[in-house]
Write a protein that holds these residues in place. Sequence first.
Motif, PDB file in Angstrom:
ATOM      1  N   ASP A 134       0.843  -1.193   0.000  1.00 14.04           N
ATOM      2  CA  ASP A 134       0.000   0.000   0.000  1.00 14.04           C
ATOM      3  C   ASP A 134       0.880   1.246   0.000  1.00 14.04           C
ATOM      4  O   ASP A 134       1.642   1.474   0.942  1.00 14.04           O
ATOM      5  N   THR A 137       0.728   3.574   3.032  1.00 11.79           N
ATOM      6  CA  THR A 137       1.415   3.005   4.191  1.00 11.79           C
ATOM      7  C   THR A 137       2.929   3.110   4.018  1.00 11.79           C
ATOM      8  O   THR A 137       3.647   3.476   4.963  1.00 11.79           O
ATOM      9  N   ARG A 177      -6.390   1.100   7.707  1.00 13.68           N
ATOM     10  CA  ARG A 177      -6.055   0.648   6.350  1.00 13.68           C
ATOM     11  C   ARG A 177      -5.689  -0.835   6.315  1.00 13.68           C
ATOM     12  O   ARG A 177      -5.032  -1.296   5.388  1.00 13.68           O
ATOM     13  N   THR A 180      -6.937  -2.705   3.094  1.00  8.85           N
ATOM     14  CA  THR A 180      -6.237  -2.185   1.911  1.00  8.85           C
ATOM     15  C   THR A 180      -4.794  -2.658   1.884  1.00  8.85           C
ATOM     16  O   THR A 180      -4.270  -3.076   0.839  1.00  8.85           O
ATOM     17  N   HIS A 181      -4.149  -2.589   3.031  1.00 15.03           N
ATOM     18  CA  HIS A 181      -2.770  -3.062   3.150  1.00 15.03           C
ATOM     19  C   HIS A 181      -2.657  -4.521   2.727  1.00 15.03           C
ATOM     20  O   HIS A 181      -1.755  -4.900   1.963  1.00 15.03           O
TER      21      HIS A 181
END
Length: 289
Positions: A134, A137, A177, A180-181
């Motif tokens: 991501d 991140t 997140r 998503t990560h």
Amino acid sequence: MHYQGTIYRPPSEANSILLQVTTGCSHNKCNFCGMYKGQRFTITPDEIIFADIDYAVRHFPHARRLFLCDGDALVLPQSKLVTLLERIKSRLPQVTRVGIYANSKSLQSKTVEELQVLQQLGLGIAYMGLESGDDLTLAGMNKGATSTEMIEMGRKTKATGIRLSVTVLLGIAGAERSETHAVETGRVLSAMDPDFVGVLSLMIEPGTLLHAEYQAGRFAMPEPLAILRELRTIIATTELTAGLFHANHASNYLPIRAKLPEEKTATLALIDQALAGNLALKPEFLRAL
């Protein structure tokens, strides 16, 4: 052997000769990492390295693997690495594989042809810290590279014949997140197609910038089951040609070791059992870096 500071090496290098050719990490800016904080990056003089190789000749005559410490030894000039590997090949002919930590920046500094020369001289495996696929991140943790750059450098490494081991960190994106990560990490791993994937779970270290963010309430650590769901999503979305997926580090709540793709279905079923409460997770007091 001459060692400065704390020496870190991958778990798979437990029985290797540890030859320190640099001190610290050339990047040393990752918000979550406290390994080399307060340690200045330096390059070990040749005379010390050669003396340590001679020591290894006398004391480790049967060791078949050697690891070049510290955090990013690949950043060394090509001429120094060539001389070093030639010395190892000459003095330690029984060593069949030399390993090294590598980051995106150091891999960018080497051409494909230069990496091929290192591979021909015995450099057999590079350990690369992806942490997350991501981009938000990666930027937030100050990794110094985008997911696209990570993919390019991973592919570049594999194209030279050097085996690629990639590390990812569960929990690194925080609670917000997390999903998503996990999805993006699976995407990047699939694009890189490493030979090995090593998964650790984040343990926030005092003294790091991430610890300060955590204490200030600006970083929320995912709960254990959320971290386990991250692991499941990463495995589910990762497509490897033929790789070993390790999540058996001491920091992880559920030890996993699987061949992908053939053991993916069975591994996901095992994680589902844990998520359903049918398998006990490792208690906090047993987790460690």
